[in-house]
Every structure is written in structure tokens, then in C-alpha cells.
Motif scaffolding. Structure first.
Motif, PDB file in Angstrom:
ATOM      1  N   ALA A 156      92.322 -34.231 -20.475  1.00 19.22           N
ATOM      2  CA  ALA A 156      92.379 -33.916 -19.038  1.00 19.22           C
ATOM      3  C   ALA A 156      91.635 -35.031 -18.324  1.00 19.22           C
ATOM      4  CB  ALA A 156      91.736 -32.563 -18.729  1.00 19.22           C
ATOM      5  N   ASP A 157      91.919 -35.187 -17.017  1.00 15.94           N
ATOM      6  CA  ASP A 157      91.212 -36.213 -16.249  1.00 15.94           C
ATOM      7  C   ASP A 157      89.703 -35.957 -16.314  1.00 15.94           C
ATOM      8  OD1 ASP A 157      93.547 -37.348 -15.593  1.00 15.94           O
ATOM      9  OD2 ASP A 157      93.557 -36.696 -13.487  1.00 15.94           O
ATOM     10  N   GLU A 158      88.959 -37.056 -16.242  1.00 10.23           N
ATOM     11  CA  GLU A 158      87.509 -36.958 -16.412  1.00 10.23           C
ATOM     12  C   GLU A 158      86.858 -36.005 -15.401  1.00 10.23           C
ATOM     13  OE1 GLU A 158      85.404 -40.770 -16.928  1.00 10.23           O
ATOM     14  OE2 GLU A 158      83.948 -39.884 -15.535  1.00 10.23           O
ATOM     15  N   HIS A 159      87.280 -36.074 -14.123  1.00 10.26           N
ATOM     16  CA  HIS A 159      86.601 -35.234 -13.124  1.00 10.26           C
ATOM     17  C   HIS A 159      86.894 -33.749 -13.360  1.00 10.26           C
ATOM     18  CE1 HIS A 159      90.535 -35.655 -11.143  1.00 10.26           C
ATOM     19  NE2 HIS A 159      90.258 -34.518 -10.557  1.00 10.26           N
ATOM     20  N   VAL A 160      88.078 -33.439 -13.863  1.00 12.97           N
ATOM     21  CA  VAL A 160      88.423 -32.036 -14.167  1.00 12.97           C
ATOM     22  C   VAL A 160      87.579 -31.550 -15.355  1.00 12.97           C
ATOM     23  CG1 VAL A 160      90.287 -30.538 -15.026  1.00 12.97           C
ATOM     24  CG2 VAL A 160      90.755 -32.220 -13.254  1.00 12.97           C
ATOM     25  N   ARG A 161      87.424 -32.403 -16.348  1.00 14.59           N
ATOM     26  CA  ARG A 161      86.625 -32.017 -17.521  1.00 14.59           C
ATOM     27  C   ARG A 161      85.165 -31.785 -17.120  1.00 14.59           C
ATOM     28  NH1 ARG A 161      85.966 -35.504 -21.272  1.00 14.59           N
ATOM     29  NH2 ARG A 161      86.783 -37.441 -20.411  1.00 14.59           N
ATOM     30  N   LEU A 162      84.677 -32.649 -16.241  1.00 15.71           N
ATOM     31  CA  LEU A 162      83.290 -32.505 -15.775  1.00 15.71           C
ATOM     32  C   LEU A 162      83.093 -31.207 -15.001  1.00 15.71           C
ATOM     33  CD1 LEU A 162      82.194 -36.043 -14.590  1.00 15.71           C
ATOM     34  CD2 LEU A 162      80.915 -34.486 -16.077  1.00 15.71           C
ATOM     35  N   GLU A 163      84.030 -30.901 -14.117  1.00 12.72           N
ATOM     36  CA  GLU A 163      83.912 -29.661 -13.331  1.00 12.72           C
ATOM     37  C   GLU A 163      83.914 -28.448 -14.244  1.00 12.72           C
ATOM     38  OE1 GLU A 163      82.984 -29.365 -10.220  1.00 12.72           O
ATOM     39  OE2 GLU A 163      82.898 -31.543 -10.348  1.00 12.72           O
ATOM     40  N   ARG A 164      84.750 -28.457 -15.267  1.00  9.91           N
ATOM     41  CA  ARG A 164      84.783 -27.321 -16.201  1.00  9.91           C
ATOM     42  C   ARG A 164      83.438 -27.170 -16.889  1.00  9.91           C
ATOM     43  NH1 ARG A 164      90.455 -29.042 -19.021  1.00  9.91           N
ATOM     44  NH2 ARG A 164      91.861 -28.337 -17.376  1.00  9.91           N
ATOM     45  N   ARG A 165      82.872 -28.284 -17.354  1.00  9.33           N
ATOM     46  CA  ARG A 165      81.588 -28.223 -18.043  1.00  9.33           C
ATOM     47  C   ARG A 165      80.487 -27.697 -17.126  1.00  9.33           C
ATOM     48  NH1 ARG A 165      81.618 -29.723 -23.501  1.00  9.33           N
ATOM     49  NH2 ARG A 165      83.208 -28.118 -23.742  1.00  9.33           N
ATOM     50  N   LYS A 166      80.522 -28.130 -15.861  1.00  9.51           N
ATOM     51  CA  LYS A 166      79.476 -27.709 -14.918  1.00  9.51           C
ATOM     52  C   LYS A 166      79.561 -26.208 -14.684  1.00  9.51           C
ATOM     53  CE  LYS A 166      79.075 -32.129 -12.596  1.00  9.51           C
ATOM     54  NZ  LYS A 166      79.444 -32.925 -11.429  1.00  9.51           N
ATOM     55  N   LYS A 167      80.773 -25.677 -14.652  1.00 10.14           N
ATOM     56  CA  LYS A 167      80.932 -24.220 -14.448  1.00 10.14           C
ATOM     57  C   LYS A 167      80.394 -23.425 -15.630  1.00 10.14           C
ATOM     58  CE  LYS A 167      84.876 -23.964 -11.386  1.00 10.14           C
ATOM     59  NZ  LYS A 167      86.299 -24.208 -11.497  1.00 10.14           N
ATOM     60  N   GLU A 168      80.459 -24.041 -16.834  1.00 13.84           N
ATOM     61  CA  GLU A 168      80.079 -23.298 -18.046  1.00 13.84           C
ATOM     62  C   GLU A 168      78.570 -23.237 -18.257  1.00 13.84           C
ATOM     63  OE1 GLU A 168      83.869 -24.787 -20.719  1.00 13.84           O
ATOM     64  OE2 GLU A 168      81.868 -25.478 -21.206  1.00 13.84           O
TER      65      GLU A 168
END
Ligand code: CDP
Length: 227
Positions: A156-168
Motif C-alpha cells: 500500500a502507499d506509504e502514507h496509507v500504511r503510516l495512517e493505519r499504524r498510527k490508528k493501531e
């Protein structure tokens, strides 16, 4: 793309294995869990084994950048004692600092060999009723189970992956950005079994896909390739 060499003996009576690789936050764990439930398979998140080793190193005040021959022996022994039933038991496994130490240790050839032997031992001796495994990580499709019946590269695009991690996580988000970028770079550039796309992997880019869509695509591929 050239595939890494297989350096170890594969399990003798390999049951069905579905192999999944991808970077942090790509959604590979979610897809792996879905496939395990749908096809009645056991799921192993191989990242947790590297995190277990990271935690062991931290708990024993060892320096991940300067491990002695004696440290190597105790860590290898420790890996053989990891219990698949309690792989996820310690909440500290999910901390950023554990992931960072894990990613440093994952660059060491002797640690990768010991982790792979642990994985082969699980697959060689499945618990009662287990007909196969879904295993996710960074080198599962390329180096650990290159003969898996279905191989996936989830991205997945880097910014999408980062947002997912931040939510977790509840941890500070600026640390997450820096740490994830650093781990991605280390995982992709290390000399031994770096994260790459296997030539015959089914690639799923989850940037614009819902969880349902991504899991459905993966499940169709498994039905075609493994059953
Ligand atoms: O949660 P995240 O996707 O960031 O990482 P993980 O899957 O829990 O894995 C932690 C670290 O272990 C990764 O950054 C990799 O360096 C390493 N790893 C590996 O080298 N090979 C694997 N098969 C799985 C994880």
C-alpha cells in the motif's frame, strides 16, 4: 527479479502453506487472519518471532548492535523455546521499540536461520487437526516457503500504511513515522533475505481497497491455486 537462494532444508512432509509478504501496515496480517479462518488453517505472524527475540534481547540487557558468541548461543536456544501458543502474549511485543530492535536483529544471518528452523519445526509437526498454515512476514514467499501453494505480496502507499499504524497504537505518531521508514529501509536493503516481490507472487495493493475487497481477492487466488 532474482530470487534469494534457499539455504535450508525444507520440511519433509510440508502440509499446505500459504505465504504472505509485505511491508508494515500493508494489511498482510489482516488478510492472513481472514484466510486462516476461511480455509481452517493455523496462522503464524513470523514478525512476532523476531519481536520475541527483540524483547528477549532488551530484557536481558544485550546490545543488538554488538552481540557476542555467547549471546548468539543463548538467543538461538531461546528461539527453540518459543511457544507458538503464546506468540502474542506479551503486550510489549507491539511496542515500537520492540519492532525496532527486532528489525535490527532480523539483519543477522544466524537469527534468520534459527527463526526459519523454528518455522519449519512448526510446519513439520502441526497440532492435531491443523491441515495447513498461513504464514506472513518479509521473506516467507522468497526464502522460507518458496514452494507455497499460494504466494502473496501485499502492499500500500506509504502514507496509507503510516495512517493505519498510527490508528493501531497509542504511541507518539512522529516516532512511528520515523521508525516505520527506518524499518522499511532496513528490511528492503539488508543483505540477507530482504523484502522483495517473489516472481510468482499475487500482488495486492490495498491502498484503495476495503478490507473485504482485499480479503476476497486473496481468497479467490487461494481457491484457484491451492484447492
Ligand atoms: O508490524 P510490522 O509489520 O512493522 O513488523 P513485524 O511484521 O512485526 O516484524 C518486525 C520486524 O521483523 C520487521 O521490521 C522485520 O525486520 C522483521 N521480520 C523479518 O525480517 N522477516 C520476517 N519474515 C518477519 C519479520
Amino acid at each position: 527479479m532474482q530470487q534469494p537462494q534457499i539455504r535450508q532444508t525444507l520440511p519433509s512432509k510440508t502440509p499446505l502453506v500459504i505465504a504472505i509478504d509485505g511491508p508494515s501496515g500493508s494489511g498482510k496480517g489482516t488478510i492472513a487472519g481472514y484466510l486462516a479462518a476461511q480455509f481452517n488453517l493455523a496462522h503464524i505472524d513470523s514478525g512476532l518471532i523476531y519481536r520475541q527475540v527483540g524483547l528477549y534481547v532488551m530484557d536481558h540487557h544485550l546490545d543488538p548492535d554488538d552481540l557476542s558468541a555467547k549471546d548468539e548461543e543463548v538467543i538461538k536456544d531461546f528461539i527453540t523455546t518459543i511457544d507458538p501458543k503464546t506468540l502474542d502474549a506479551d503486550a510489549r511485543l507491539r511496542l515500537e521499540k520492540t519492532a525496532n530492535v527486532a528489525s535490527k536483529l532480523a539483519a543477522l544471518d544466524w537469527i534468520r536461520k534459527a527463526v526459519n528452523q523454528w518455522l519449519y519445526a512448526q510446519v513439520d509437526n502441526p497440532p492435531e487437526g491443523v491441515v495447513g498454515y498461513v504464514i506472513d512476514g518479509r521473506d516467507i514467499t522468497t526464502a522460507v516457503f518458496p514452494n507455497a501453494c499460494a504466494k502473496f505480496y501485499i502492499t500500500a502507499d506509504e502514507h496509507v500504511r503510516l495512517e493505519r499504524r498510527k490508528k493501531e497504537t497509542l504511541e507518539v505518531s512522529s516516532h512511528i513515522t520515523r521508525n516505520m521508514n527506518e524499518r522499511d529501509r532496513r528490511d528492503a536493503t539488508r543483505k540477507i533475505d530482504p523484502l522483495t516481490v517473489a516472481v510468482d507472487a499475487f500482488i495486492i495493493d490495498t491502498t484503495h481497497l476495503s478490507i473485504d475487497e482485499a480479503c476476497h481477492n486473496a481468497s479467490q487466488c487461494v481457491t484457484e491455486r491451492c484447492f
